[in-house]
Design a protein around this motif. Structure first.
Motif, short mmCIF file in Angstrom:
data_model
loop_
_atom_site.label_atom_id
_atom_site.label_comp_id
_atom_site.label_asym_id
_atom_site.label_seq_id
_atom_site.Cartn_x
_atom_site.Cartn_y
_atom_site.Cartn_z
N HIS A 40 -6.60 10.02 4.41
CA HIS A 40 -5.79 9.46 3.33
C HIS A 40 -6.61 8.62 2.35
O HIS A 40 -6.04 8.01 1.44
CB HIS A 40 -4.66 8.62 3.90
CG HIS A 40 -3.65 9.42 4.67
ND1 HIS A 40 -2.94 10.47 4.11
CD2 HIS A 40 -3.24 9.35 5.97
CE1 HIS A 40 -2.13 10.99 5.02
NE2 HIS A 40 -2.29 10.33 6.16
N THR A 41 -7.92 8.60 2.51
CA THR A 41 -8.79 7.85 1.61
C THR A 41 -9.44 8.82 0.63
O THR A 41 -10.06 9.80 1.04
CB THR A 41 -9.88 7.11 2.40
OG1 THR A 41 -9.26 6.25 3.35
CG2 THR A 41 -10.75 6.28 1.47
N ASP A 81 0.85 -1.18 0.00
CA ASP A 81 0.00 0.00 0.00
C ASP A 81 0.89 1.24 0.00
O ASP A 81 1.79 1.36 0.84
CB ASP A 81 -0.90 -0.01 1.24
CG ASP A 81 -1.87 1.15 1.22
OD1 ASP A 81 -1.45 2.27 1.54
OD2 ASP A 81 -3.04 0.92 0.89
N THR A 137 -5.87 -3.17 7.55
CA THR A 137 -6.46 -2.09 6.78
C THR A 137 -7.88 -1.82 7.24
O THR A 137 -8.63 -2.74 7.58
CB THR A 137 -6.48 -2.44 5.27
OG1 THR A 137 -7.29 -1.48 4.57
CG2 THR A 137 -7.02 -3.83 5.01
N THR A 154 0.37 4.27 0.95
CA THR A 154 0.31 5.03 2.20
C THR A 154 1.15 4.35 3.28
O THR A 154 1.89 5.01 4.02
CB THR A 154 -1.14 5.18 2.67
OG1 THR A 154 -1.90 5.87 1.67
CG2 THR A 154 -1.22 5.96 3.97
N GLU A 201 -13.71 6.66 -2.51
CA GLU A 201 -13.44 5.35 -1.91
C GLU A 201 -13.85 5.26 -0.44
O GLU A 201 -13.72 4.21 0.18
CB GLU A 201 -11.93 5.04 -2.03
CG GLU A 201 -11.44 4.97 -3.47
CD GLU A 201 -9.93 4.87 -3.56
OE1 GLU A 201 -9.28 4.76 -2.51
OE2 GLU A 201 -9.41 4.92 -4.69
N LEU A 202 -14.38 6.36 0.11
CA LEU A 202 -14.66 6.38 1.55
C LEU A 202 -15.94 5.63 1.94
O LEU A 202 -15.95 5.01 3.02
CB LEU A 202 -14.72 7.82 2.04
CG LEU A 202 -14.65 8.03 3.56
CD1 LEU A 202 -13.48 7.31 4.18
CD2 LEU A 202 -14.60 9.53 3.88
N SER A 251 -7.00 9.41 10.15
CA SER A 251 -6.62 8.32 9.24
C SER A 251 -7.50 8.26 8.00
O SER A 251 -7.00 7.92 6.92
CB SER A 251 -6.63 6.98 9.99
OG SER A 251 -7.82 6.78 10.68
N VAL A 252 -8.79 8.59 8.10
CA VAL A 252 -9.62 8.59 6.88
C VAL A 252 -9.21 9.70 5.93
O VAL A 252 -9.62 9.69 4.77
CB VAL A 252 -11.13 8.70 7.20
CG1 VAL A 252 -11.62 7.50 7.97
CG2 VAL A 252 -11.47 9.99 7.92
N SER A 303 -10.94 6.82 14.56
CA SER A 303 -10.12 7.04 13.37
C SER A 303 -9.56 8.46 13.48
O SER A 303 -10.22 9.44 13.13
CB SER A 303 -10.97 6.89 12.09
OG SER A 303 -10.24 7.28 10.95
N ALA A 322 -10.20 -1.04 5.42
CA ALA A 322 -11.12 -1.53 4.40
C ALA A 322 -11.52 -2.98 4.63
O ALA A 322 -12.52 -3.45 4.08
CB ALA A 322 -10.49 -1.39 3.02
N TYR A 339 -15.54 2.22 3.51
CA TYR A 339 -14.94 2.22 4.84
C TYR A 339 -16.03 2.37 5.90
O TYR A 339 -16.00 1.67 6.92
CB TYR A 339 -13.93 3.36 4.96
CG TYR A 339 -12.61 3.10 4.27
CD1 TYR A 339 -12.54 3.04 2.88
CD2 TYR A 339 -11.45 2.91 5.00
CE1 TYR A 339 -11.34 2.80 2.24
CE2 TYR A 339 -10.24 2.68 4.37
CZ TYR A 339 -10.19 2.62 2.99
OH TYR A 339 -9.01 2.37 2.36
#
Length: 215
Positions: free
Chosen positions: A124-125, A9, A102, A11, A129-130, A121-122, A118, A104, A133
């Protein structure tokens, strides 16, 4: 649960490269952030008032928020994409559980957790794509379980990418992020916005406390 891939990954790779410096930078960060501590305390109070249970800090890095949650009386463990971050967390806090994983595709069973934190941390999504999650958060949370999100607020503007230095990241308008959570099965409990303190990146900080809606 979606299946994790074996590809590195980006990230995680980026945070692996700066893990030691990052751990040194944030080690005592919460000491000077009373509003942030108050949000974490409110989250812990809600979890305990509902009977407690396991809590996951997702994107835990070197574990400083995980430890703080433990000190607030929670049964907490940390998860992070970065193997180097997890190695540092385990070395510095040997009494706590930390695992590589992850957001995900969490290893927790359905409805296993009383809470999720979190903490930045979210960010970076990518926005598109969120939603999956949030679906994964809701899967592992018990009905009525709590979700605490910390993020950078877009301050009235649209969702926008910014130069995070470590990995691609996005700022969110608080209403839009709360609306996305609501659309994926969460009800808002409360929010807190604060201005950056001296020495911090000059973006407003956003905090959302959400609750998984019961079926």
């Amino acid at each position: 649960m979606t299946e994790p891939t074996n590809a590195p990954d980006p990230t995680a790779t980026a945070y692996d490269a700066v893990a030691v410096q990052y751990a040194d930078l944030v080690r005592n960060e919460l000491d000077g952030l009373p509003l942030d501590r108050s949000v974490l305390a409110a989250f812990a109070d809600h979890v305990r008032a509902d009977g407690g249970g396991p809590v996951a800090e997702l994107g835990c890095g070197p574990g400083r928020v995980t430890v703080h949650l433990r000190d607030l009386g929670l049964d907490v463990f940390g998860v992070d994409l970065s193997p180097v971050m997890i190695e540092l967390a385990r070395r510095e806090h040997p009494g706590l559980r930390f695992e590589v994983g992850t957001m995900a595709a969490l290893e927790s069973a359905d409805a296993e957790l009383a809470g999720i934190v979190s903490w930045y941390s979210v960010i970076h999504t990518a926005p598109a794509e969120l939603p999956p999650y949030f679906a994964e958060f809701r899967r592992v949370l018990a009905p009525g379980g709590y979700l605490l999100l910390a993020f950078f607020d877009a301050e009235g503007g649209p969702v926008e990418a910014f130069d995070h230095k470590v990995a691609p990241a996005w700022r969110w308008p608080v209403d839009e992020l709360a609306g996305l959570a609501r659309a994926n099965g969460f009800a808002e409990v409360g929010r807190m916005l604060r201005e950056p303190r001296e020495g911090e990146r000059q973006f407003r900080r956003g905090h959302l406390l959400m609750r998984s809606q019961r079926p």
